[in-house]
Motif scaffolding. Structure first.
Motif, PDB file in Angstrom:
ATOM      1  N   LYS A  50       0.916  -1.185  -0.054  1.00 15.23           N
ATOM      2  CA  LYS A  50       0.077  -0.029  -0.139  1.00 15.23           C
ATOM      3  C   LYS A  50       0.886   1.135  -0.025  1.00 15.23           C
ATOM      4  O   LYS A  50       1.614   1.502   0.933  1.00 15.23           O
ATOM      5  N   LEU A  52       1.632   5.552  -0.657  1.00 14.03           N
ATOM      6  CA  LEU A  52       1.344   6.767  -0.740  1.00 14.03           C
ATOM      7  C   LEU A  52       2.122   7.521  -1.439  1.00 14.03           C
ATOM      8  O   LEU A  52       3.219   7.829  -1.171  1.00 14.03           O
ATOM      9  N   TYR A  74      -1.835   5.230  -3.705  1.00 18.35           N
ATOM     10  CA  TYR A  74      -2.741   6.228  -3.566  1.00 18.35           C
ATOM     11  C   TYR A  74      -2.132   7.680  -3.757  1.00 18.35           C
ATOM     12  O   TYR A  74      -0.842   7.862  -3.251  1.00 18.35           O
ATOM     13  N   PHE A 110       0.419   3.272   5.776  1.00 20.54           N
ATOM     14  CA  PHE A 110       0.948   2.708   4.339  1.00 20.54           C
ATOM     15  C   PHE A 110       2.021   1.807   4.631  1.00 20.54           C
ATOM     16  O   PHE A 110       2.820   2.173   5.659  1.00 20.54           O
TER      17      PHE A 110
END
Length: 204
Positions: A50, A52, A74, A110
């Motif tokens: 994940k 960012l 993201y 994250f």
């Protein structure tokens, strides 16, 4: 590359950055994924991380990651303009992973956060807050990776520069600084001007 802050007589808010994009006044924008970050991405095996990218601007790093199988990316920017441009370039990118919000208001965790021309866009008065927020957004085994300028740059407007000793002092209470050294593979225009960083959050 944007959050609200005031420096001198310039209010660095959402409208400031939107105007920059609309007027194509983006001298920091190199038009493609930066070579040091590309090299780092290319050695990551786990594409489920994940990730960012705050203050991402035109987000060439996000585009590169997405096109190479990283689906959990993201992108954050306070200005909607670069996010609109991004989705036109990468129409299959999930729209719910494009976040038109203030970085400091994010509430999530994250595995990897990418620093690319965001730190230098913040008023230096917010740097301690940046460090604290990065620490809070990373999972315990997460990593902050990116590039930071090692030159003075401007005092009254972005981009704001700095130096290694300043950064080490700033981050050392919240992060283990695994790498902070001059990037060996910067683009020619930034050769000798960038530090590659890799940091992991300390348990407090």
């Amino acid at each position: 590359m944007s959050e609200k802050r005031e420096t001198g007589n310039v209010d660095l808010n959402e409208q400031f950055w939107t105007d920059k994009y609309q007027k194509d006044q983006m001298g920091w924008d190199i038009g493609y994924v930066s070579t040091p970050l590309k090299g780092y991405f290319d050695q990551i095996d786990d594409k489920s991380l994940k990730i960012l990218i705050p203050g991402a601007g035109n987000a060439y790093e996000a585009e590169y990651l997405w096109n190479n199988g990283f689906t959990n990316v993201y992108v954050v920017d306070i200005s909607e303009e670069p996010l609109t441009r991004f989705i036109k370039r990468v129409p299959d990118f999930p729209k719910d992973q494009l976040l038109n919000v203030d970085f400091f208001q994010l509430e999530d965790r994250f595995d990897l956060i990418i620093e690319q021309t965001f730190f230098c866009a913040l008023d230096p008065k917010l740097r301690a807050q940046y460090v604290e927020k990065m620490h809070n957004l990373l999972r315990p085994n997460g990593v902050l990776v990116g590039l930071m300028f090692k030159i003075p740059l401007f005092d009254d407007r972005p981009p704001f520069g700095g130096n290694e000793s300043e950064y080490r002092l700033l981050f050392s209470d919240r992060f283990s600084i695994d790498i902070m050294e001059e990037a060996y593979n910067s683009i020619t225009a930034r050769a000798g001007s960038e530090l590659f960083i890799k940091m992991t959050p300390l348990e407090l």
